[in-house]
Design a protein around this motif. Structure first.
Motif, PDB file in Angstrom:
ATOM      1  N   ASP A   1       0.719  -1.052   0.045  1.00 18.70           N
ATOM      2  CA  ASP A   1       0.010  -0.070   0.113  1.00 18.70           C
ATOM      3  C   ASP A   1       1.024   1.154  -0.024  1.00 18.70           C
ATOM      4  O   ASP A   1       1.950   1.142   0.662  1.00 18.70           O
TER       5      ASP A   1
ATOM      6  N   GLY B   1      -4.076   6.259   3.111  1.00 18.64           N
ATOM      7  CA  GLY B   1      -3.834   5.374   1.909  1.00 18.64           C
ATOM      8  C   GLY B   1      -4.436   5.951   0.584  1.00 18.64           C
ATOM      9  O   GLY B   1      -5.544   6.501   0.353  1.00 18.64           O
TER      10      GLY B   1
ATOM     11  N   THR C   1      -4.170   4.078  -2.407  1.00 20.16           N
ATOM     12  CA  THR C   1      -4.333   2.691  -3.269  1.00 20.16           C
ATOM     13  C   THR C   1      -5.723   1.956  -2.859  1.00 20.16           C
ATOM     14  O   THR C   1      -5.874   2.049  -1.698  1.00 20.16           O
TER      15      THR C   1
ATOM     16  N   ILE D   1      -6.361  -1.491  -1.631  1.00 20.94           N
ATOM     17  CA  ILE D   1      -5.884  -2.612  -1.111  1.00 20.94           C
ATOM     18  C   ILE D   1      -6.592  -3.939  -1.591  1.00 20.94           C
ATOM     19  O   ILE D   1      -6.045  -5.304  -1.114  1.00 20.94           O
TER      20      ILE D   1
ATOM     21  N   SER E   1      -9.540   1.340   1.244  1.00 22.08           N
ATOM     22  CA  SER E   1      -8.137   1.978   1.595  1.00 22.08           C
ATOM     23  C   SER E   1      -8.216   2.253   2.984  1.00 22.08           C
ATOM     24  O   SER E   1      -9.084   1.983   3.896  1.00 22.08           O
TER      25      SER E   1
END
Length: 296
Positions: A236, A263, A265, A267, A282
């Protein structure tokens, strides 16, 4: 030697007759004429007494002159109060230490987003998790520095409650463990140097981090329901924001503040039944930290 000096200053020494006459007439003053000296023998000439203008300094100083004492005013000097000088801190390039962070963690997925709606029947709970690890900093100048951290244990938890198909209320909690490496820029916007090498500063950090997933499991009512390591991506990437206060006492550095990790991205890796984009997931952290370090 004094008599010789007097003779040289007054001229040639008088004859023995003149010396006897002078000794016999002590009443003669300066400037007396020869007519006033009637007792001189025939053929002797009187030598006029020297005036003050021609009297040698050595002869004039024979008479001591006493002057009255003079009062001399001595100015009073007030003692200066000791002033405490501020010692400038030598710029220490390297600082290393340990840190611990207590976060309120959130796993933003479809389920927890439903919990933000009051009528959804899903309730999100506070989930506290601890992060701890090592950090280091290289000071570029008095205002700017590069900071790196290696979080040995970066826990992430998310708990929520819901009603299952049997109308029974259940509480589930995701527990995810990460290793984290972060790099950030530190800006010191207030630096108050104090005496005796005590320094207080306010600082802000902005940077990026990379998480490496170690394990993940799902608990239901406190019991492990299953572990789905393959359901989430191994890495991540996100942003780190921090605001803190740091106290430096000689080589010891103590700091505290708040920080947030966001975050960037998704995940969620996806499953056979659900596409990854249908459940965008995220991480979001917000909490406080404590740090202790040593400056070289």
């Amino acid at each position: 030697s004094t008599a010789a000096t007097t003779q040289l200053a007054a001229g040639p020494a008088p004859t023995p007759h003149a010396a006897t006459a002078i000794a016999a007439t002590p009443q003669l003053g300066r400037g007396a004429t020869a007519a006033a000296v009637g007792q001189l023998p025939d053929g002797a000439q009187a030598t006029p007494a020297p005036s003050m203008a021609t009297t040698p300094i050595a002869a004039q100083s024979a008479t001591a002159v006493t002057l009255p004492p003079m009062a001399v005013a001595v100015p009073t000097i007030e003692p200066e109060e000791p002033t405490l000088k501020k010692e400038s801190l030598k710029l220490s390039r390297w600082t290393v230490g340990v840190s611990v962070t207590i976060n309120q963690t959130t796993l933003l997925d479809n389920k927890t987003r439903e919990g933000l709606i009051n009528s959804s029947g899903v309730t999100n709970y506070f989930s506290l998790a601890a992060n701890y690890g090592l950090w280091g900093r290289y000071q570029l100048n008095t205002r700017h520095a590069l900071s790196a951290e290696c979080i040995i244990n970066a826990d992430h938890k998310q708990a929520y409650g819901f009603y299952n198909d049997n109308a029974r209320y259940k509480i589930r909690e995701w527990v995810m463990k990460y290793n984290r490496f972060g790099l950030s820029h530190q800006w010191t916007f207030l630096n108050n140097k104090q005496p005796k090498r005590l320094n207080n500063q306010l600082m802000a950090q902005f940077g990026v981090y990379v998480d490496w997933l170690q394990s993940t499991k799902l608990l239901e009512d406190g019991k492990t329901l299953y572990e789905r390591f393959g359901k989430y991506r191994s890495f991540d990437v996100g942003l780190k924001l921090a605001l803190g206060h740091e106290i430096q006492l000689d080589h010891i550095v103590f700091g505290y503040g708040i920080r947030s990790d966001v975050g960037l991205t998704n995940i969620f890796k996806g499953t056979d039944k659900k596409d990854a984009n249908h459940d965008y997931t995220s991480l979001l952290h917000f909490g406080g930290y404590l740090s202790l370090g040593y400056r070289f």
